[in-house]
Enzyme design. Structure first.
Site, PDB file in Angstrom:
ATOM      1  N   HIS A   1       0.822  -1.211   0.000  1.00  0.00           N
ATOM      2  CA  HIS A   1       0.000   0.000   0.000  1.00  0.00           C
ATOM      3  C   HIS A   1       0.855   1.260   0.000  1.00  0.00           C
ATOM      4  O   HIS A   1       2.011   1.240   0.441  1.00  0.00           O
ATOM      5  CB  HIS A   1      -0.894   0.031   1.240  1.00  0.00           C
ATOM      6  CG  HIS A   1      -2.196  -0.685   1.074  1.00  0.00           C
ATOM      7  ND1 HIS A   1      -3.364  -0.213   1.609  1.00  0.00           N
ATOM      8  CD2 HIS A   1      -2.515  -1.822   0.416  1.00  0.00           C
ATOM      9  CE1 HIS A   1      -4.361  -1.035   1.305  1.00  0.00           C
ATOM     10  NE2 HIS A   1      -3.859  -2.030   0.589  1.00  0.00           N
TER      11      HIS A   1
ATOM     12  N   GLU B   1      -6.309  -0.594  -6.017  1.00  0.00           N
ATOM     13  CA  GLU B   1      -7.266   0.262  -5.328  1.00  0.00           C
ATOM     14  C   GLU B   1      -6.888   1.720  -5.545  1.00  0.00           C
ATOM     15  O   GLU B   1      -5.714   2.094  -5.522  1.00  0.00           O
ATOM     16  CB  GLU B   1      -7.259  -0.025  -3.822  1.00  0.00           C
ATOM     17  CG  GLU B   1      -7.617  -1.445  -3.436  1.00  0.00           C
ATOM     18  CD  GLU B   1      -7.318  -1.695  -1.965  1.00  0.00           C
ATOM     19  OE1 GLU B   1      -8.041  -1.132  -1.119  1.00  0.00           O
ATOM     20  OE2 GLU B   1      -6.361  -2.415  -1.673  1.00  0.00           O
TER      21      GLU B   1
END
Length: 320
Positions: free
Chosen positions: A38, A107
């Site tokens: 991330h 994402e």
């Protein structure tokens, strides 16, 4: 026997702590280690997000037995797929062949840092092109590629492990399960859905690894565990169709404002009861997954969890 994994969550611990957790997890007896990739945490209270690939390199050097995996990397925005292939090959060498490249379509939370987030149809097209680039490079081919979204005039990976780095692709439906069967060596899913395994096998993935992940929150006080899970993991119930499009931690905080502590506890096993945690893990085993990685929610609780897992949880899971 199902391979039992431990998740190194970049969103809830810093880089040095993650390496320490990896060493402890291997010593405790976990079979494989998976790491999230991330740029942002989902919620501000998680508080971390170091660069996963740097940490993976350190983990590869600090461990010697456990298999390693990115869970998962998106090869369509932050990273060009040819660069992802290079990183994966290098990890394969550093880990003496223990690394598997886990890939997914990404994402907005992480990928918007380099520009706009494409529409879902475009993302899927980009992802398939990325797989068409990464696979031959990992296999040692010299690649020239011209697609609708990516160009590779000329690429070759000079440092690769003796055996090509295996790939696994995240699947949530028939289209992605088919991609996993066509291009990859394994499938990844975060829900214990037997129909995903069935679709993957029908598409040609029979006999290949199926990787799952289950979040729990172990601790001596169930009430405290429920609070930790609500504070740091209440985003989990939104579902990936929502999670893929929210852009930042404020958006996740707003989207989960109405999620109650009991809602999270109903989906995530909390507290000291080993039977509850075994049952959560067993759902993936029963669904046909061959590799299942545990997530212990709460960055500060990892050493306690790993000691408990070595003594109580892992022996139970080995009997499944």
């Amino acid at each position: 026997m199902v391979s039992i994994g431990y998740t190194l969550m970049c969103e809830q611990a810093g880089p040095k702590e993650l390496v320490d957790h990896a060493v402890r997890a291997e010593a405790a007896g976990f079979d494989h280690l998976v790491m999230s990739d991330h740029y942002y945490p989902w919620l501000e209270s998680q508080g971390h997000s170091p660069y996963a690939w740097s940490v993976l390199g350190a983990v590869a050097h600090a461990t010697s037995r456990a298999a390693l995996m990115s869970f998962v990397t998106c090869p369509i925005r932050r990273y060009h797929p040819a660069v992802v292939a290079q990183k994966a090959a290098t990890l394969g060498v550093l880990s003496d062949g223990r690394f598997t490249l886990g890939l997914g379509a990404g994402e907005n939370l992480n990928e918007h840092v380099v520009g706009g987030w494409p529409h879902v149809q475009q993302r899927h097209e980009m992802f398939e092109e990325a797989l068409q680039i990464i696979r031959p490079l990992l296999n040692g081919e010299t690649l020239t590629f011209s697609g609708n979204h990516f160009d590779v005039p000329d690429a070759y990976l000079w440092d690769r492990p003796d055996t090509p780095v295996p790939m696994a692709v995240a699947a949530s439906g028939r289209q992605s399960a088919t991609l996993a069967a066509e291009y990859a060596d394994g499938m990844i899913a975060t829900d214990p859905e037997p129909h995903l395994v069935e679709m993957y096998e029908q598409a040609g993935g029979a006999g290949r690894p199926r990787y799952g992940q289950v979040a729990i929150c172990y601790g001596p006080d169930e009430a405290e565990c429920r609070k930790i899970a609500h504070d740091q993991f209440r985003w989990f119930g939104l579902g990936w169709k929502v999670n893929t499009d929210l852009p930042d931690t404020d958006s996740f905080a707003a989207a989960t404002r109405g999620v109650r502590e009991e809602d999270v506890a109903a989906e995530l096993s909390c507290g000291p009861d080993v039977d509850k945690h075994v049952e959560a893990f067993k759902k993936f085993v029963d669904a046909g997954f061959t590799h299942v990685a545990l997530v212990q929610v709460g960055g500060d609780t990892q050493p306690m969890f790993l000691d408990w897992a070595q003594d109580e949880l892992l022996p139970r899971l080995r009997d499944l």
